[in-house]
Write a protein that holds these residues in place. Structure first.
Motif, PDB file in Angstrom:
ATOM      1  N   HIS A 154       0.853  -1.192   0.000  1.00  0.00           N
ATOM      2  CA  HIS A 154       0.000   0.000   0.000  1.00  0.00           C
ATOM      3  C   HIS A 154       0.886   1.237   0.000  1.00  0.00           C
ATOM      4  N   ILE A 155       0.752   2.077  -1.026  1.00  0.00           N
ATOM      5  CA  ILE A 155       1.655   3.212  -1.223  1.00  0.00           C
ATOM      6  C   ILE A 155       0.861   4.505  -1.294  1.00  0.00           C
ATOM      7  N   LEU A 156       1.305   5.511  -0.533  1.00  0.00           N
ATOM      8  CA  LEU A 156       0.709   6.842  -0.601  1.00  0.00           C
ATOM      9  C   LEU A 156       1.400   7.656  -1.689  1.00  0.00           C
ATOM     10  N   ARG A 157       0.629   8.447  -2.398  1.00  0.00           N
ATOM     11  CA  ARG A 157       1.146   9.363  -3.394  1.00  0.00           C
ATOM     12  C   ARG A 157       0.482  10.728  -3.193  1.00  0.00           C
ATOM     13  N   PRO A 158       1.042  11.810  -3.739  1.00  0.00           N
ATOM     14  CA  PRO A 158       0.431  13.126  -3.535  1.00  0.00           C
ATOM     15  C   PRO A 158      -0.982  13.229  -4.092  1.00  0.00           C
ATOM     16  N   TRP A 159      -1.296  12.398  -5.087  1.00  0.00           N
ATOM     17  CA  TRP A 159      -2.633  12.428  -5.689  1.00  0.00           C
ATOM     18  C   TRP A 159      -3.606  11.461  -5.018  1.00  0.00           C
ATOM     19  N   GLY A 160      -3.104  10.566  -4.147  1.00  0.00           N
ATOM     20  CA  GLY A 160      -3.966   9.564  -3.512  1.00  0.00           C
ATOM     21  C   GLY A 160      -3.152   8.393  -3.021  1.00  0.00           C
ATOM     22  N   GLU A 161      -3.494   7.170  -3.491  1.00  0.00           N
ATOM     23  CA  GLU A 161      -2.788   5.975  -3.028  1.00  0.00           C
ATOM     24  C   GLU A 161      -3.076   4.819  -3.977  1.00  0.00           C
TER      25      GLU A 161
END
Length: 475
Positions: A358-365
């Motif tokens: 599970h990875i977080l990104r600035p646009w969501g995940e």
């Protein structure tokens, strides 16, 4: 007022599998408080007046730090190190930056991942530390030991000074068990916490005297770097040439102006799963558990279950940590060897070394659901108003199925809007972008297929988050 300088780097190896290279422990909520260790560090200083904090981290953590500051409604800038070079260069970057912004502030240098049972004792010690730093002293805070400990370095107190401080006689490396017992019994030794209060100009003067190469490279890196209102990016080539050294070795062991203030605040650097067990609440059998667990005939153990039901039978002094993609089972006395597991993962280029599924990104995940030969399945969540970069992949094609929300899709020369239960296909080598124009999160199932599915198969053309045009940052 002082300025907090928060060291927020880290390799993510000590609390694996919960922490990873790209999600070290300071970004985790380890005690179910609703706040991460970084957020607790920043909130701890709220009762005392201070300037906005300056954080030092690395490029891969920039969005995690920005989001955690936003959640606290705290304004602060972040220096993004292009490489890890230990604490002496990190603090040099901070001191040089602060001298450009403020009138020679006193820096309170803290790690982002320490725990205090009695934080009020830390705040009280800051008054004495600030007064001494204003006089030109290089102040460190030594932890009053409550046991012989072989995992910490020690500071030997010298002659007493005013305001509850002592001159520093010497620093010592991590001792063996017998030496640690002698240190504690003598009453002259304190644990080396790595916390400091130093005026910015004083630190740079000492660095010029004792480690001029570090200062020279840090000046060059900032002069050739870039900056915006949120992030300061030193030049990579100049900074990577900088010597790798700690404040202790570069400055504190050589200065004649160093002093130490004893601190009895229930400090713990949470440097292992055993350390986390020590500071956590326990049941009548000495166990600390998180999640859906069943502990039978189990004593003095830590059991964390994050995704599945975990049952233990007849365990004593054990660590059991379950995550979605990895499980750790260890004797509590072998917790320091977790780094050996991490080294093995790195050696074998395993994804579990750097990232969770599970990875977080600035646009969501996104969440990796399944992986097999020549295919990979992900669940992607794009927050309202956000979008991924305009990008292409050389080795994989992608199928997108909208589960909920509305998707704005660019695929080559085509632009389309997809709603729930609609899908599209992204061929290999075609520029594409996924965005969410709606008011609710967009949920998409992505099926990747191809001969290479690595996260570094990405070329970016435009990106609203300022990421580079190619690299390992997925989407």
């Amino acid at each position: 007022m002082f300025t907090p300088v928060i060291m927020a780097g880290g390799s993510g190896s000590r609390l694996w599998p919960l922490s990873r290279k790209n999600t070290p422990k300071q970004f985790l909520d380890l005690n179910n408080s609703g706040s991460t260790l970084l957020q607790l560090t920043l909130s701890r200083l709220a009762p005392v007046e201070h300037h906005n904090p300056l954080l030092v981290s690395n490029e891969s953590h920039r969005f995690q730090i920005a989001e955690q500051l936003r959640q606290l409604d705290i304004s602060g800038r972040v220096i993004l190190e292009p490489a890890s070079r230990n604490t002496a260069p990190a603090v040099a970057l901070a001191a040089l930056t602060l001298l450009q912004q403020q009138d020679d502030p006193i820096m309170l240098i803290l790690a982002s991942d320490h725990h205090f049972e009695r934080p009020e004792a830390l705040l009280e010690a800051l008054d004495a530390g600030q007064a001494l730093a204003a006089e030109g002293k290089l102040v460190t805070f030594g932890i009053v030991p409550d046991r012989p400990e072989t995992g910490y370095g020690y500071i030997c107190k010298g002659e007493p000074l005013t305001q509850g401080a002592w001159q520093i006689d010497r620093f010592t490396e991590k001792p063996d068990a017998q030496t640690a017992e002698e240190y504690v019994r003598s009453g002259h030794y304190l644990w080396n916490s790595g916390m400091f209060m130093i005026r910015a100009s004083t630190y740079l003067q000492e660095l010029e005297a004792h480690a001029p190469e570090i200062l020279r490279h840090c000046r060059q890196a900032l002069d050739a770097g870039t900056a915006d209102p949120d992030f300061i990016r030193p030049d990579a080539a100049a900074f990577e040439a900088c010597p790798d050294d700690s404040i202790d070795y570069a400055v504190m062991e050589h200065t004649r102006s160093g002093c130490v203030i004893p601190l009895d605040a229930g400090w713990n650097d949470i440097g292992s799963w055993r350390a986390l067990w020590e500071i956590s609440p326990k049941d009548q059998n000495g166990n600390h558990s998180t999640g859906d667990t069943c502990l039978i005939d189990t004593e003095n153990s830590l059991v964390h279950a994050y995704h599945r039901y975990v049952a233990t039978l007849g365990l004593q002094d054990c660590i059991v940590v379950e995550t979605k993609d990895a499980v750790l089972v260890a004797d509590k006395n072998h917790c320091q060897q977790v780094k050996d597991v991490v080294a093995e993962l790195k050696r074998n280029a395993r994804r579990e070394y750097a990232d969770h599924s599970h990875i977080l990104r600035p646009w969501g995940e996104f969440d990796t659901i399944d992986t097999g030969h020549r295919y990979q399945v992900k669940r992607i969540t794009v927050q309202p108003g956000e979008q991924l970069s305009l990008q292409l992949h050389h080795h994989r094609a992608e199928h997108w199925i909208v589960v909920s929300g509305t998707a704005h899709v660019i695929c080559g020369d085509q632009t389309m809007v997809l709603s729930e239960n609609q899908s599209t296909y992204i061929p290999v080598g075609v520029k594409h972008r996924l965005g969410n124009p709606g008011k609710i999160p967009l949920e998409v199932i992505e099926v990747q297929s191809g001969n290479y599915l690595g996260e570094d198969d990405i070329v970016r053309f435009t990106d609203i988050y300022g990421r580079c045009c190619s690299g390992s940052d997925n989407s």
